[in-house]
Design an enzyme around this catalytic site. Structure first.
Site, PDB file in Angstrom:
ATOM      1  CE  LYS A 190     -18.407  -4.335  -8.404  1.00 18.00           C
ATOM      2  NZ  LYS A 190     -19.511  -3.365  -8.513  1.00 18.00           N
ATOM      3  CG  ASP A 193     -20.257  -0.019  -7.180  1.00 19.35           C
ATOM      4  OD1 ASP A 193     -19.970   0.547  -8.252  1.00 19.35           O
ATOM      5  OD2 ASP A 193     -19.869  -1.172  -6.895  1.00 19.35           O
TER       6      ASP A 193
END
Ligand code: ATR
Length: 306
Positions: free
Chosen positions: A84, A120
Site C-alpha cells: 500500500k 479504506d
C-alpha cells in the site's frame, strides 16, 4: 446458496467478451480476499462489463506489475498488504487524502498511468455514517500507532473530529504519529498517550474509540490490549477495524459497559464500493450495498467451512 452462487458466477463468465474491462487486486498473499465477491456482484447487478480478479505479486515484482497492468489496459487495481505504501512511487498522480495517509489501496487508470486513492478511510467513514456513528465534533481514542492508526487520525482530522488521542504500547511511536498529524493540521489536534495512562481521561461516556491494532484478530480471538472495564466505561461507541472474528474481545468489552460496538466488515465493504464507483462512475445505493454485504457473509462462511 453455493449452487446459486456458482450459477451466478458462471453466468458472469459467459458474459465476458471483447469489450470486458479488467480490474484486480495486487498483494501478497491475495488468496483469501473477498474483493472479487464485492466487485463481481456489483458488476453483475449494475450490468457493468467488468471482471475483477486477484493477482498474486511476488516481492520485488511490484513495479513490473503496475507497468504490466497499464500495458494490458487494466481499468483499475486494488492494492493490499504489503504494497500500500510501496506502490506510491509507481503512480503518475495521487489523491491528496491518500498522500497524507501515505497509503494507496486503489489505482485508477488515466491517460499516462495510474492515479492512487485511499478508499479504506473513506470506506470506514461511509460505514460509520451508515451505522449512525458521528465523527464531527467527537473526542476520539485511537488504539495503536501503526499505519492504520495513522490513517484513522488523518481521516478524523479531515472529517472534523474535535481531537484524536493515540493510545499505544510504545508511546514514542504514538507521539511521532501525533506530531505528524498536528503538522498537517497546523494545530494541536492529536496527542499521544501510553496504554496504561487511560485513567487520566475524564469520566463519563465521552469517547468514540477506534481499535486500529491487529490484537484480537483470528486466531488470537481472546486478546485485547486493555481488559480493565474502567477504560471501557469512558467509551460510548467502539469501532474495531478487525472483521474476523465478527465480534472481537474489544467489542465485547465495550458492550459489557453499555457502549455500542461495530466491526470492520462494513469498512471492507465500502472501501470496495468506493473503488468500484471510482472505476465505473456508478453510484452504489444502500440496497445494493446490503446485497453485496450478504454475499460477502456467504462467501466468508464458505471459506471458513473449507
Ligand atoms: P499497521 O500498519 O497494520 O497498523 P503495525 O505498524 O504493525 O501495523 O502496527 C501495529 C500496532 O498494533 C502498533 O500500534 C502496535 O503497538 P507498538 O507500536 O507498541 O508495537 C500495536 N500492537 C501490536 N501488538 C500489540 C500487543 N500485543 N499489545 C499492544 N499493542 C500491540
Amino acid at each position: 446458496t453455493i449452487e446459486n452462487a456458482a450459477g451466478k458466477e458462471s453466468k458472469m463468465l459467459n458474459d465476458i467478451n471483447g469489450y470486458t474491462r479488467t480490474c484486480g487486486l495486487i498483494g501478497n498473499p491475495v488468496e483469501h480476499t473477498l474483493s472479487p465477491v464485492i466487485h463481481n456482484t456489483l458488476s453483475m447487478v449494475l450490468g457493468e462489463n467488468l471482471a475483477y480478479v486477484p493477482f498474486h505479486v511476488e516481492n520485488g515484482r511490484l513495479e513490473d506489475a503496475v507497468k504490466g497492468a497499464f500495458a494490458l489496459n487494466l481499468l483499475g487495481l486494488n492494492v493490499t498488504v504489503p504494497y500500500k505504501s510501496d506502490v506510491i512511487p509507481y503512480l503518475t498522480d495521487i489523491d491528496p487524502l491518500a498522500e497524507n495517509i501515505g497509503a494507496v489501496n486503489t489505482l485508477v487508470q488515466t491517460e499516462t498511468g495510474y492515479k492512487g486513492y485511499n478508499t479504506d478511510m473513506p470506506g470506514l467513514y461511509r460505514a460509520m455514517c451508515e451505522d449512525g456513528v458521528k465523527v464531527k465534533g467527537e473526542k476520539v481514542l485511537i488504539r495503536g500507532a501503526g499505519g492504520v492508526a495513522r490513517a484513522v487520525a488523518m481521516l478524523l482530522l479531515d472529517k472534523g473530529a474535535r481531537e484524536a488521542i493515540l493510545l499505544n504500547r510504545t508511546v514514542q511511536k504514538a507521539q511521532e504519529v501525533a506530531d505528524e498529524v498536528n503538522r498537517i493540521a497546523g494545530r494541536k489536534f492529536s496527542k499521544a498517550m501510553s496504554v496504561d495512562a487511560y485513567d487520566t481521561l475524564p469520566a463519563g461516556k465521552q469517547y468514540l474509540a477506534i481499535q486500529a491494532t491487529s490484537v484480537g484478530m483470528y486466531p488470537h480471538c481472546d486478546a485485547a490490549v486493555i481488559e480493565d472495564p474502567a477504560f471501557y466505561e469512558k467509551i460510548h461507541t467502539g469501532y474495531d477495524l478487525i472483521f474476523n472474528p465478527p465480534k472481537t474481545r474489544f467489542m465485547e468489552l465495550v458492550e459489557a459497559q453499555g457502549g455500542k460496538a461495530y466491526n470492520g466488515a462494513k469498512m471492507l465493504l465500502y472501501q470496495g464500493i468506493i473503488a468500484f464507483e471510482l472505476w465505473t462512475g456508478c453510484k452504489v445505493e444502500s440496497w445494493l450495498a446490503d446485497k453485496v454485504y450478504e454475499r460477502m457473509q456467504e462467501a466468508k462462511k464458505t471459506e471458513d467451512g473449507k
